[in-house]
Every structure is written in C-alpha cells, then in structure tokens.
Motif scaffolding. Structure first.
Motif, short mmCIF file in Angstrom:
data_model
loop_
_atom_site.label_atom_id
_atom_site.label_comp_id
_atom_site.label_asym_id
_atom_site.label_seq_id
_atom_site.Cartn_x
_atom_site.Cartn_y
_atom_site.Cartn_z
N CYS A 604 -13.68 -20.60 -19.71
CA CYS A 604 -13.87 -20.96 -21.28
C CYS A 604 -12.07 -20.02 -21.77
O CYS A 604 -12.66 -18.54 -21.29
CB CYS A 604 -14.47 -20.97 -21.98
N LEU A 605 -11.20 -21.18 -22.23
CA LEU A 605 -10.08 -20.08 -22.21
C LEU A 605 -10.43 -19.94 -23.94
O LEU A 605 -10.70 -20.45 -24.83
CB LEU A 605 -8.38 -21.03 -22.14
N LEU A 641 -0.94 -19.61 -21.68
CA LEU A 641 -1.92 -20.52 -21.35
C LEU A 641 -2.03 -21.32 -20.36
O LEU A 641 -2.58 -21.94 -19.62
CB LEU A 641 -2.25 -21.14 -23.04
N ALA A 645 -4.58 -21.77 -16.99
CA ALA A 645 -4.40 -23.06 -16.93
C ALA A 645 -4.48 -23.52 -15.90
O ALA A 645 -5.63 -24.19 -15.23
CB ALA A 645 -4.13 -24.41 -18.44
N LEU A 655 -10.82 -24.86 -23.75
CA LEU A 655 -10.51 -24.14 -24.51
C LEU A 655 -10.86 -23.81 -26.04
O LEU A 655 -11.38 -24.87 -26.71
CB LEU A 655 -8.87 -24.66 -24.42
N THR A 677 -3.88 -28.76 -21.49
CA THR A 677 -6.34 -28.11 -21.76
C THR A 677 -6.40 -29.30 -21.47
O THR A 677 -7.08 -29.42 -19.93
CB THR A 677 -7.27 -27.77 -22.71
#
Length: 968
Positions: A604-605, A641, A645, A655, A677
């Motif tokens: 989980c970002l 990001l 990813a 995310l 994402t």
C-alpha cells in the motif's frame, strides 16, 4: 392601502431554495467583498483558479433542486411512517430503553452538546471530559477492572479490538489461535472473523470450555450472559486460560452487571460491550457507545481514547485525553488501533443515565427486568415449557413443537421475537417490558386459555426468593459509590448539572471551530429533528425487513444521492466511522485481488502527508506500507511514486491518497497519480476526509478513485458530538461492489453472501443517516455547489488575510488553497520562542477553539473555516490572529518578557482575574479581554493550561473524589 406584490415569480413565492442561504454563511455582499480582496469578480473565477481543469465538472450534479425544510421533512416523515414500531424482544445486544427526558432534551437535542468537537483543547472541553470520565468510572465499577477507555464504536468492533489486544499482550507469544465461544452474538463472531483473517489469526468457534483443553490460544472470548441467555460462572475456565498464558475476554451486558458478579471479579482480563441500554435509542443499529475495560498493565495497548486527570498551572485538577502517543497520528501503522474516535455523545448519554438513576435506580431497573423475565419463565415452566437456558438475566430461549406459529402469533400481537433455527425462539426483556407484554407472550406461546396469573407467580417468586441468576454469580460488590452518581436524582439537580458541564465547553453554539481536516460546519436544526422521531429511534436492527421499509427507502435514496455526488457505482453504508470506512475499503481491495488470484498484492503506497489512520488501516488489512515522498510544495512526489510503483509492480495492492491533499491543496497531478497506480495493477483508495472541497465541483470516481469513504460527520453535516458519532460509508466502482461487507443476521443484497461484517449493525449507525439525507435534499445540486464554492472562498480569504502576518505553508495553482490552509509558526518560534501551542491556548481568550495543531506538519496550525461561517465571523478570527501576531512581535522586540507574557500564560481564567497576587507585566484586562467585543460576550476557560506530561506520568483515569474539586 399597499397592494401585495403579485408580480413575483412562483419560485420566489415558494422560497424552495431559502435553506441554501441559511446554510452558507457569507451573504452575497460578503462573498463579493471577499472576492474583491482576492482580486476576483466571481466564485466561478475562484474555482477555475483553484481546481485543476482536468477534473472540473462541466455540468451540474444529476440531482433534484433545493426544497423547503417543510417539504423535505414531510417527505422524510412519510418514509419514517413506513417503519413498523413493534415491541422488539429480539435481544442480541440491542434492547429498548427509556431515554430520560431531561437527557433527551438537554443533551441529545442540544447543540451545546452535539456540535462540540474532540477535546484536543481540553481547557475549553472540561464539561464533556468530566462526562466521559464519569462514563469510565461507571464502566470500571460495573466490570470490576482497572482501566476503561472513553468508548469505542460498537460491541462487535470492540470484540475485534479485544482480540488484537490479547495478541499483543498474551505471554503465549507463539500462539496464533483465538477461541470464540459459540454463545457470542453472531455479529460479534462475524466482525472478529473479518478482523482476524487478514491478520492471519486462526479463529476457532465452539464450546470454549471444551476447546481450551485442545488448543494453545492467545485469547478466549465469551458472552456474559450468553446470546441465548445462559449466565455462566467462568472462574474455572479463566484459570485454565491463564495457565496457558492467554487472556480472557468477556462481552458483557451492561445492565446485567448491575446484578451479576463482575467479570473482573471472576478473573477476566478484558471486558467490553454496548452501553446502548443505558438510555440510548436502538436506532436501527446505532450510534451507541461501546465500553472497553482491561487491566492497568495493558494500558499502552488499549484502543481508542482515554480520559485522564492532570493538573493545570495553578495546580488544580484538570482533565485531558491521556497517552495520545498510542494513537494513529503518531504511531501510524504501529498504532494500537486504526480507530481515532469514540462515541462521545452516546457515552455521555449513558453516563448521564447512570448519574440520573444512581446505583439504587439502576438496581431497580435491572431488578425489574430480571423479575419479569423470571415471571415469564416460571409461567412457561408451569405449563411444561422449560427454557433451554436454566439460568438467565433477561433472555430466555425456548423450544417449541411449532415455534413458527408462536412467532407469528407474537408478530400479530406487535411483538418481535428472535428466531433460532426452526424450533427455538429467543425472548429478551428490557426496561420497557411490562406485565401486559408478559401476559401477551403467554397467550401467544400457550394459547389464551392458559390460566396463568402474573400476580400469583410474582408472589410465589417472592416467597421462594427464586432467581434466574446462580447464587455464585450474584453481585455483592458495591457500584457507583462516587458522589456524582448519588447527587443528581431530581430533574432540577440533573438539569443544573448538565448545564454546568455544558457551560465549560466551546461548541459551534459559541463560535467558529476552524479545525483543519475536521469540517465543523452547520448542523442545521431541520437536519437534526428526525433523529429523535420514534419511527427511526425505536427500531431494532434485526427486525424483519418488511418492518423497516421506511429505513430501506431512506438507505436507497441516500445511496443514490451519494452516487450522484461521487460518481461511484455502489455504496456500502455499514462502516460507522471514517477509519472503519478506510478499513472496509481496503478489505474490498484485498478481497478483489484474492479473487483474481493475486494474493501477493499487499503493498500500500501512502504519501508522507497522509492521515495517521491511513497506515493504521492498511496494517489491519495485512498490507505493507510504503511511504511516498512529498515535494517542497507539499504535493505527492510523482517521480518517487512512479519509482515505487515500478519497484513493487507485482505486489502493488493500492495507493491511499487524500484529495484535496492533507496539505490543503488541489494537486495538479492527481489523474497522473491514479493512472500510474492503475498501470501497475493497483487500486486507488481516496480518503474522503476533504470531500467538502469536491462536492459538485469534481467527483472522486471520475478522477480515478476505485473506492473512497465519505465522512458523513464532516461533509454531510452529521454533528461530531464532542468526538463522535460518525459514519464512513464507502463508494466503490462496479468491480469492487461484490467485495464489500455483508452481515450474518440481516443479509444485504449485492455483496457476496459470505463476506463478513465490519460493524455490528448491517447499516452502521442508521439513526443518524437522516441528517445527511435531509442536508442533501435541502441543498440540491445548486446548494451543494454553493457550499463547496464558499468553503473554498472562505479558506482562501482567511489564507490571504492571515498571510499578511503568518506564512501560509502550502498553496496550489495561482497561490490558492482548497478548503483549508496551513499557517507556519516555526519561523516565528525561532525568533520569539512562542510556539503553536501558545497561539492555540491564546485563541481561547478570544473565544475561539484553536485550529488543528501540529498536523500534518509539526509547528503549524491547519485552519478550515467551512462554508457555514460568515465573513463577520472570519474577520473576528482574523482580528484575534492579528492581535496575537502583535503580541509575538512584542516578544521578538523585547517589549514584553519572553516567558512572562499573555501567550505563555494563556488561557486566562476567572481565577487569574481575581488573583490578589497578580504580578504579571501586563494588565488583567489585556490577558482576559484582549479585544473590546469580549466585554459583552466572553467564553471563560474553566481551567488554566493543563500539564500534559504530568497527566501521563501520573495516569489516573477515574472520577476524582469530589473533595478534590472542592479544594480546587
């Protein structure tokens, strides 16, 4: 004679949109003045400057126009009348109750109580803090344990929290089994199973007295009394559990504990339950305060908030939230729980119920419930129908050859019983049960010619001193001995006590509460009125659906409203807080990946700026948190990001992102963020905490979100109640709709039938949903757009005016903010030593609750004025901040002492004003009345600045003896 103006258009005569101007604070003239200060000529120009064009809606919401308060309430009342108000004796943790009218009118229906916020500034929250402390004391007395919290969301989620506490604190470190007694309420079992599965715990359900010899668990939980009515002495079982180094938990009925030996006396380690039957309506499932108590040794692992006793700068007793370092804002994914709230309004009601009735009154109520249950049981026994349970407090389970016929006869007589399989019925008595109900039940079960006499059986029970409670489990220990539970039994005294406490707090009834990320907007009276309609308040959550047709219409209508606003395909209404919404949404994502055979997707970002509940919720959903950096402007670092990813492409689950951002700006790259994402197989979870800046301007689903929770207690006007209740339904795209929560008792159409529950009731805290429905109906498409525009206008006006004295930390395109702004006090602290806490406390002297302090950035204040505040109120706040800035300047330049000044001594109390030893280098008037308007309208903090460190080092979480207050 003047003739009437007959030339007005019909729309003006009907005034259907009058509510919009009552909800939106700034008048047209005020809006124009603020726009001119910003160098703009229209709200459209401001929105175009603020909101990225790529997400801006190009058409109004597909919703009806605004209507009058009378029309909307009439429609809702027509819905409500389609609910059937039977006497519900279903039990299972929900019972009818009598709300004392003095509490109904002066707490539940009183904006002085229901519009206050979480007591983060305790100096202006002492009233509700005392009420919650009373709640904790009440729980300690009844459970027989050492430490209680300030309430949790409901009994079932408290059960799940008990399980995780057992896992953390059990000395059986290698154990992975949690034993659940089959006599737990079904919703409790389901929520435990839902919580345990992603955490990897093995839940074994059955007869725990037998299972304890077969397993090496970390914890065991029972229902006390059991869901079918049994009252069991668990002393021997508890000894076996402790011998295995496991913890023992009891889900307890709070009213039964008035008469039953406390679980703490039996040896239990954790006791939890619902306080609903202490004067809080069933409301088709909520909101209700859960209670949670445990041993002092486990205090660092207790979920939720705890109220503790400390001292202020004068050495007087003062209350505050204790041990906040356990909470999500600091601990994030390592937090004790993801729950960052409580059910304060309902906990207050329950505590006041105990205060009003006192120990003797509660014994009378509990004794009457038990006596009527015993009369019912003995009457049935005389006719050879022996209850399945040979002990009871208020619940009987009976077995009949034709249970369906008896069930239907009771139904025809207006009584709901509990179906248990094909041959058994459950009957639970409550505070509203009377002799007519008992006699009617005999008629339904035995036939009308049964010949039983209630008075005769009552006399027989008196002579034999018979009881359904085993002698070993009769309570002998005293309860509620503190003076607060023995002083306010007349309505006059109770009314004055409630008013005394109310007067200690700041609420929206006093002034703007500009807490960033909390959206403290108007809770209109028209929105609140339906909450106490009996058609909504008196329904048991497990009644047959044909008795809840009004609620079902309301739920479907609200779902369609929220779908129109957000763009999602479906709505799950079960989560009863924002954090629960996060958890429910992440579970849906997790289950979606599992169904696709991609169990490895567990990353989980989360941006570094995210709310602390985000990583805590991710941890509960068995996700590994990977933090994404923010750039110098506070936006998500898209390069970071993209890199992460790609790095975790095969494991990317989702995310989590808040939009507008936690830093209070519309990030330009939001679509790209969502696209990145999705390109790597992840889902986008949008935290809806800041949805108040999106409604009718953009839609989360159109932006790229797959799931989002909606804080109905923020954007959609459910009041915060001093720290709760809340509701956090989630919107989902079609591909996730099958994976949201269902319920084991009342199956919900749509989600997979095998999906577990995340909350105790099928539709969460259903009785407060009318508030949001009324708000949306009153505003219509036009009004919702106006609300968002004015929320953004007010925030930008505040930011513009405050920027003359304070740095605004983050801005978006065209130097605009969204619905909130962050002012940076760190540079001022460097040169003056004055901190953000000093400013927060000084604002109390001006009659304002401080904005959000040190979140999301330490050393800052995050300010959200909402659309409901007028320019006049904003200007009063700006004036206060300007005066404070001048005082800081005087410290900077040495005109006033750096340690002995109005900021450091704030807030100022009446005790300061009358202190004969006043020796400060500024006048009493400057301290207490820094601007002249306060001479005619002053809110007094009742304690001086509270010592937080003292309160944690000397943790005390029960009622202080009354003489301590007298001495203070």
């Amino acid at each position: 004679m003047t003739q009437p103006q007959t030339s007005l258009p019909l729309s003006a005569l009907e005034q259907n949109d009058a509510f919009i101007s009552r909800h939106v604070g700034p008048s047209q003239d005020e809006q124009q003045a603020m726009l001119e200060a910003l160098g703009l000529d229209s709200l459209d120009a401001l929105i175009n400057q603020t909101v990225p064009g790529s997400i801006l809606l190009d058409s109004p919401l597909p919703m009806a126009d605004s209507r009058s308060e009378q029309d909307v309430l009439a429609e809702l009342h027509n819905m409500a009348r389609q609910n059937t108000l039977n006497r519900s004796m279903i039990g299972m943790g929900y019972t009818d109750t009598i709300v004392p009218n003095v509490i109904l009118r002066n707490v539940l229906e009183n904006p002085g109580w229901y519009t206050a916020y979480t007591p983060y500034q305790p100096e202006v929250s002492q009233g509700r803090l005392e009420a919650i402390l009373n709640f904790q004391q009440m729980v300690l007395d009844l459970t027989g344990l050492d430490l209680a919290n300030a309430s949790l969301l409901d009994e079932a989620t408290a059960a799940a929290e008990a399980m995780t506490l057992c896992k953390r604190m059990s000395k059986a470190k290698k154990a992975n089994v949690f034993l659940v007694d089959a006599n737990l309420h079904p919703q409790n079992i389901s929520v435990i199973q839902t919580r345990a599965e992603p955490l990897g715990y093995e839940v074994v359900v059955g007869d725990v007295t037998a299972l304890i010899d077969q397993y090496e668990p970390f914890g065991v939980v029972v229902q006390y009394p059991g869901t079918y009515g049994h009252v069991t002495d668990y002393s021997t079982l508890i000894e076996k559990v402790h011998a295995k180094k496991a913890l023992f938990c009891a889900a307890a009925d709070i009213m039964s504990l008035v008469l039953l030996k406390s679980p703490g006396e039996l040896g239990a380690d954790v006791v939890f339950g619902s306080a609903q039957r202490f004067g809080v309506p069933m409301g088709y499932g909520g909101p209700h305060a859960a209670f949670f108590a445990t041993r002092d040794a486990y205090k660092r692992s207790v979920p939720g908030r705890i109220i503790g006793v400390s001292i202020d700068t004068r050495g007087n007793k003062a209350l505050r939230m204790a041990m906040q370092t356990r909470e999500q804002h600091i601990r994030r994914e390592k937090a004790t729980s993801n729950i960052c709230t409580a059910q304060v309004l309902l906990a207050n009601m329950a505590s006041f119920y105990a205060v009003y009735h006192g120990p003797e009154g509660l014994k009378t109520i509990a004794g009457r419930i038990h006596r009527l249950t015993s009369i019912l049981a003995h009457g049935l026994q005389q006719k050879s129908i022996n209850p399945v349970n040979d002990s009871w407090f208020d619940t009987l389970t009976i077995e009949l050859d034709d249970a369906e016929a008896a069930y239907n006869k009771a139904l025809s007589a207006g009584i709901n019983l509990r179906r248990i399989g094909d041959t058994r019925l459950g009957i639970t008595a409550d505070e509203c049960t009377d002799r007519l109900v008992i006699e009617t039940l005999w008629d339904c079960i035995l036939g009308e010619g049964h010949g039983l006499s209630l008075d005769a059986i009552d006399s027989e029970l008196s002579r034999s001193n018979a009881s359904g409670i085993p002698a070993s489990l009769v309570r002998e220990s005293a309860i509620l001995q503190h003076p607060v539970f023995n002083s306010y039994h007349s309505e006059t005294e109770m009314l004055r006590y409630l008013k005394q406490l109310e007067n200690k707090d700041i609420s929206l009834a006093h002034s703007m509460i500009a807490l960033g990320s909390c959206t403290m907007k108007l809770n209109a009276t028209a929105e609140m009125i339906p909450v106490t309609w009996p058609e909504f308040g008196q329904l048991h959550p497990f009644v047959p659906l044909d008795q809840a047709q009004g609620y079902q219409l309301l739920l479907e209508s609200l779902k369609q409203q929220l779908i129109a606003i957000t763009g999602f395909d479906d709505i799950c209404i079960q989560p009863n807080s924002g954090a629960q919404g996060e958890y429910a949404g992440l579970l849906a994502i997790r289950n979606f990946h599992l169904a696709n055979g991609e169990a490895e997707r567990n990353i989980c970002l989360i941006p570094a700026s995210a709310h602390g509940t985000n990583p805590a919720s991710a941890a509960l959903a068995d996700m590994k948190v990977v933090v994404v950096k923010c750039d110098t402007n506070g936006n998500v670092d898209i390069d970071d990001l993209r890199s992460k990813a790609e790095q975790y492409s095969e494991q990317l689950s989702c995310l989590m992102i808040t939009y507008p951002s936690t830093h209070g700006v519309f990030e330009e790259g939001i679509r790209e963020i969502c696209d990145i994402t999705h390109q790597h197989g992840g889902q986008v979870y949008m935290d809806g905490a800041n949805l108040n800046a999106q409604v009718a301007v953009s839609k989360p689903a159109d932006i790229g979100a797959d799931v989002s929770h909606m804080n109905l207690h923020k954007t959609f006007c459910i009041p915060h109640g001093g720290g709760g209740p809340g509701m956090g339904p989630i919107g989902v795209k079609a591909h996730l709709a099958a994976f949201v929560a269902n319920h084991p008792v009342v199956s919900i159409a749509g989600p997979n039938a095998e999906n577990g529950a995340v909350s105790a009731a099928p539709w969460g805290s259903a009785s407060i949903l009318p508030i949001s429905w009324v708000y949306i109906a009153l505003m219509g498409a036009k009004g919702l757009r106006a609300a968002t525009e004015n929320a953004i206008l007010n925030a930008n006006y505040l930011a513009h005016e405050l920027s003359k004295d304070y740095p605004v930390l983050y801005t978006g395109r065209n130097d605009r903010v969204a619905h909130e702004c962050i002012i940076d006090l760190r540079p001022l602290k460097e040169v003056s030593g004055i901190s953000e806490e000093d400013v927060a406390k000084r604002l109390m002297d001006f009659g304002f609750h401080a904005p959000t302090m040190s979140f999301p950035v330490p050393g800052t204040l995050m300010i959200e004025p909402t659309e409901s505040e007028s320019k006049a109120e904003l200007d009063r706040f700006i004036e206060a901040m300007q005066v404070i800035r001048e005082e800081i300047r005087q410290v900077e330049t040495g005109l006033i002492d750096a340690d002995n000044n109005p900021l450091r001594h704030a807030p100022h109390t009446i005790a300061d004003l009358i202190d004969p030893e006043w020796s400060r280098p500024y006048s009493r008037e400057q301290g207490a009345f820094p601007v002249t308007r306060l001479l005619t309208s002053k809110v007094w903090p009742t304690v001086n600045r509270i010592d937080n460190v003292y309160g944690d080092r000397n943790l005390f979480c029960a009622c202080v003896p009354m003489d301590a207050y007298i001495e203070a």
